[in-house]
Design a protein around this motif. Sequence first.
Motif, PDB file in Angstrom:
ATOM      1  N   PRO A  26       0.832  -1.211   0.000  1.00 26.27           N
ATOM      2  CA  PRO A  26       0.000   0.000   0.000  1.00 26.27           C
ATOM      3  C   PRO A  26       0.866   1.260   0.000  1.00 26.27           C
ATOM      4  O   PRO A  26       2.002   1.265   0.478  1.00 26.27           O
ATOM      5  N   THR A  27       0.294   2.340  -0.539  1.00 27.09           N
ATOM      6  CA  THR A  27       0.974   3.630  -0.529  1.00 27.09           C
ATOM      7  C   THR A  27       0.357   4.504   0.557  1.00 27.09           C
ATOM      8  O   THR A  27      -0.452   4.044   1.358  1.00 27.09           O
ATOM      9  N   ARG A  28       0.739   5.771   0.567  1.00 26.07           N
ATOM     10  CA  ARG A  28       0.199   6.674   1.577  1.00 26.07           C
ATOM     11  C   ARG A  28      -1.234   7.074   1.263  1.00 26.07           C
ATOM     12  O   ARG A  28      -1.926   7.637   2.106  1.00 26.07           O
ATOM     13  N   ARG A  29      -1.702   6.779   0.030  1.00 27.86           N
ATOM     14  CA  ARG A  29      -3.037   7.203  -0.380  1.00 27.86           C
ATOM     15  C   ARG A  29      -3.955   5.998  -0.551  1.00 27.86           C
ATOM     16  O   ARG A  29      -3.548   4.965  -1.055  1.00 27.86           O
ATOM     17  N   THR A  30      -5.195   6.134  -0.119  1.00 23.63           N
ATOM     18  CA  THR A  30      -6.233   5.149  -0.407  1.00 23.63           C
ATOM     19  C   THR A  30      -7.395   5.882  -1.067  1.00 23.63           C
ATOM     20  O   THR A  30      -7.437   7.104  -1.089  1.00 23.63           O
ATOM     21  N   ARG A  31      -8.355   5.120  -1.596  1.00 22.67           N
ATOM     22  CA  ARG A  31      -9.528   5.744  -2.201  1.00 22.67           C
ATOM     23  C   ARG A  31     -10.718   4.794  -2.087  1.00 22.67           C
ATOM     24  O   ARG A  31     -10.559   3.590  -1.832  1.00 22.67           O
ATOM     25  N   ASP A  32     -11.908   5.318  -2.290  1.00 25.64           N
ATOM     26  CA  ASP A  32     -13.103   4.491  -2.273  1.00 25.64           C
ATOM     27  C   ASP A  32     -13.104   3.566  -3.489  1.00 25.64           C
ATOM     28  O   ASP A  32     -12.639   3.943  -4.576  1.00 25.64           O
ATOM     29  N   THR A  33     -13.662   2.370  -3.317  1.00 23.58           N
ATOM     30  CA  THR A  33     -13.711   1.425  -4.440  1.00 23.58           C
ATOM     31  C   THR A  33     -14.576   1.950  -5.586  1.00 23.58           C
ATOM     32  O   THR A  33     -14.372   1.567  -6.740  1.00 23.58           O
ATOM     33  N   GLU A  34     -15.528   2.842  -5.265  1.00 22.63           N
ATOM     34  CA  GLU A  34     -16.383   3.408  -6.313  1.00 22.63           C
ATOM     35  C   GLU A  34     -15.602   4.332  -7.248  1.00 22.63           C
ATOM     36  O   GLU A  34     -16.065   4.657  -8.354  1.00 22.63           O
ATOM     37  N   LEU A  35     -14.414   4.756  -6.814  1.00 22.22           N
ATOM     38  CA  LEU A  35     -13.591   5.657  -7.618  1.00 22.22           C
ATOM     39  C   LEU A  35     -12.535   4.908  -8.420  1.00 22.22           C
ATOM     40  O   LEU A  35     -11.615   5.514  -8.974  1.00 22.22           O
ATOM     41  N   VAL A  36     -12.672   3.591  -8.494  1.00 22.37           N
ATOM     42  CA  VAL A  36     -11.711   2.748  -9.199  1.00 22.37           C
ATOM     43  C   VAL A  36     -12.329   2.236 -10.498  1.00 22.37           C
ATOM     44  O   VAL A  36     -13.488   1.813 -10.515  1.00 22.37           O
ATOM     45  N   SER A  37     -11.563   2.265 -11.578  1.00 21.39           N
ATOM     46  CA  SER A  37     -12.022   1.736 -12.863  1.00 21.39           C
ATOM     47  C   SER A  37     -11.231   0.485 -13.231  1.00 21.39           C
ATOM     48  O   SER A  37      -9.996   0.496 -13.197  1.00 21.39           O
ATOM     49  N   THR A  38     -11.941  -0.580 -13.584  1.00 15.93           N
ATOM     50  CA  THR A  38     -11.285  -1.811 -14.044  1.00 15.93           C
ATOM     51  C   THR A  38     -11.450  -1.989 -15.555  1.00 15.93           C
ATOM     52  O   THR A  38     -11.280  -3.089 -16.075  1.00 15.93           O
ATOM     53  N   SER A  39     -11.778  -0.930 -16.268  1.00 18.74           N
ATOM     54  CA  SER A  39     -12.012  -1.035 -17.711  1.00 18.74           C
ATOM     55  C   SER A  39     -10.701  -1.283 -18.458  1.00 18.74           C
ATOM     56  O   SER A  39      -9.617  -0.883 -18.013  1.00 18.74           O
ATOM     57  N   TRP A  40     -10.830  -1.927 -19.594  1.00 20.49           N
ATOM     58  CA  TRP A  40      -9.684  -2.287 -20.427  1.00 20.49           C
ATOM     59  C   TRP A  40     -10.119  -2.248 -21.884  1.00 20.49           C
ATOM     60  O   TRP A  40     -11.261  -2.616 -22.222  1.00 20.49           O
ATOM     61  N   SER A  41      -9.262  -1.775 -22.762  1.00 16.88           N
ATOM     62  CA  SER A  41      -9.593  -1.758 -24.178  1.00 16.88           C
ATOM     63  C   SER A  41      -8.432  -2.300 -24.981  1.00 16.88           C
ATOM     64  O   SER A  41      -7.259  -2.130 -24.619  1.00 16.88           O
ATOM     65  N   ILE A  42      -8.769  -2.975 -26.066  1.00 21.59           N
ATOM     66  CA  ILE A  42      -7.766  -3.467 -27.001  1.00 21.59           C
ATOM     67  C   ILE A  42      -8.291  -3.222 -28.405  1.00 21.59           C
ATOM     68  O   ILE A  42      -9.446  -3.530 -28.710  1.00 21.59           O
ATOM     69  N   ASP A  43      -7.464  -2.597 -29.231  1.00 21.55           N
ATOM     70  CA  ASP A  43      -7.876  -2.166 -30.550  1.00 21.55           C
ATOM     71  C   ASP A  43      -9.117  -1.276 -30.398  1.00 21.55           C
ATOM     72  O   ASP A  43      -9.098  -0.331 -29.619  1.00 21.55           O
ATOM     73  N   ALA A  44     -10.215  -1.607 -31.080  1.00 17.31           N
ATOM     74  CA  ALA A  44     -11.410  -0.755 -31.012  1.00 17.31           C
ATOM     75  C   ALA A  44     -12.421  -1.243 -29.987  1.00 17.31           C
ATOM     76  O   ALA A  44     -13.525  -0.712 -29.901  1.00 17.31           O
ATOM     77  N   PHE A  45     -12.049  -2.231 -29.171  1.00 19.66           N
ATOM     78  CA  PHE A  45     -13.003  -2.880 -28.287  1.00 19.66           C
ATOM     79  C   PHE A  45     -12.761  -2.501 -26.825  1.00 19.66           C
ATOM     80  O   PHE A  45     -11.638  -2.560 -26.330  1.00 19.66           O
ATOM     81  N   GLN A  46     -13.830  -2.120 -26.177  1.00 20.45           N
ATOM     82  CA  GLN A  46     -13.782  -1.664 -24.782  1.00 20.45           C
ATOM     83  C   GLN A  46     -14.458  -2.700 -23.890  1.00 20.45           C
ATOM     84  O   GLN A  46     -15.539  -3.195 -24.205  1.00 20.45           O
ATOM     85  N   PHE A  47     -13.834  -2.994 -22.758  1.00 17.62           N
ATOM     86  CA  PHE A  47     -14.379  -3.968 -21.816  1.00 17.62           C
ATOM     87  C   PHE A  47     -14.422  -3.366 -20.414  1.00 17.62           C
ATOM     88  O   PHE A  47     -13.539  -2.590 -20.041  1.00 17.62           O
ATOM     89  N   ASP A  48     -15.431  -3.760 -19.654  1.00 14.80           N
ATOM     90  CA  ASP A  48     -15.567  -3.261 -18.288  1.00 14.80           C
ATOM     91  C   ASP A  48     -14.584  -3.911 -17.332  1.00 14.80           C
ATOM     92  O   ASP A  48     -14.218  -3.319 -16.308  1.00 14.80           O
ATOM     93  N   ILE A  49     -14.180  -5.146 -17.643  1.00 17.83           N
ATOM     94  CA  ILE A  49     -13.254  -5.868 -16.780  1.00 17.83           C
ATOM     95  C   ILE A  49     -12.130  -6.472 -17.614  1.00 17.83           C
ATOM     96  O   ILE A  49     -12.344  -6.848 -18.775  1.00 17.83           O
TER      97      ILE A  49
END
Length: 373
Positions: A26-49
């Motif tokens: 862990p670092t000195r900073r934490t954040r709410d899980t609602e402020l985290v994005s797990t999205s990922w994209s490859i080429d023209a395709f976007q994914f939520d996870i």
Amino acid sequence: MSTEIEIGRGKRARRVYTFDEIGIVPTRRTRDTELVSTSWSIDAFQFDIPVLGAPMDSVMSPATAIQLGKLGGLGVLNLEGLWTRYENPEPVLEELAQITDPTEALRKMREVYAQPIRGELIQERLAEIREAGVVVAGALSPHRTQEHYETVVKAGVDLFVIRGNTVSAEHVSHEDREPLNLKEFIYELDVPVIVGGAATYKTALHLMRTGAAGVLVGFGGGASSTTRATLGIRAPMASAIADVAGARADYLDESGGRYVHVIADGGLGTSGDLIKAMACGADAVMLGAALARASDAPGRGWHWGQEAYHDELPRGARMNAGAVAPFEQIINGPADSADGTSNLIGALRRAMATTGYSDLKEFQRVDIVHVER
């Protein structure tokens, strides 16, 4: 600094690490899980996870590929598996699930996989996934690619995966068999290609130079693989991912800004392994055993790969994966135990929030420590 150690007077070895030997800090900073994005994209395709379902018959059927797609990930169908050999493979899967003796299971698998791959079934399965409105991905092994890729592309695949225990940019073959030239092959295709596995910096760099959109990292590290015992080959995943991530950075400079995605493929049994893979530099993960544990997975509690029924030298074993929870619960929870087998994405979000990172690219910069075992 050199990480080599002396094995004996005539041999040295490089020190490498498994997921069990590292931890994130862990670092000195934490954040709410609602402020985290797990999205990922490859080429023209976007994914939520950042999750791909491994092209294994125990993991991905058209139905589970659609299910994973609707959950925000990418299901990759095995285009040389039971779903492209049988009109209705469900009775075959049910029969396999009833066999507990390993020798009998191997005999039966060799029998059922001896049926020919049918081009019309490749088209039908991919069409079924497309009709559901999710991204369509299918996989072939390197030696089957030349034979079936035209059928796959005509069927309207969005992402094409070439997956083997190891894939190289240059393969030396018997003189009467045309080798697959990846660079020429990828250049001629109109769809992005993901290739692998690769386990070293040099191999990954060569694959990136072929024009691949993504590189799978791993070599016989999956739960169903026995490559370590049969061939003596092993590539501990923490170091392998970090090496390939290094190749990605160097290729980014070499190519003038072309980014190739690193996808961890193997040794990802728990949410902790998934998290550490991302921390080591992976952009996404390809899950096999972790999804085969789903109570509604096509393997019905069993898990195996293509290497498990090889005619001459099986390098894998059909394993009892169990039935932990329904597919959706494994991905998004809630978890009923603290063993890291359910709510994989919830665990990833929690780890990112705890260490203070808001997206996956930032999380790749998290500090890692070596843990003595």
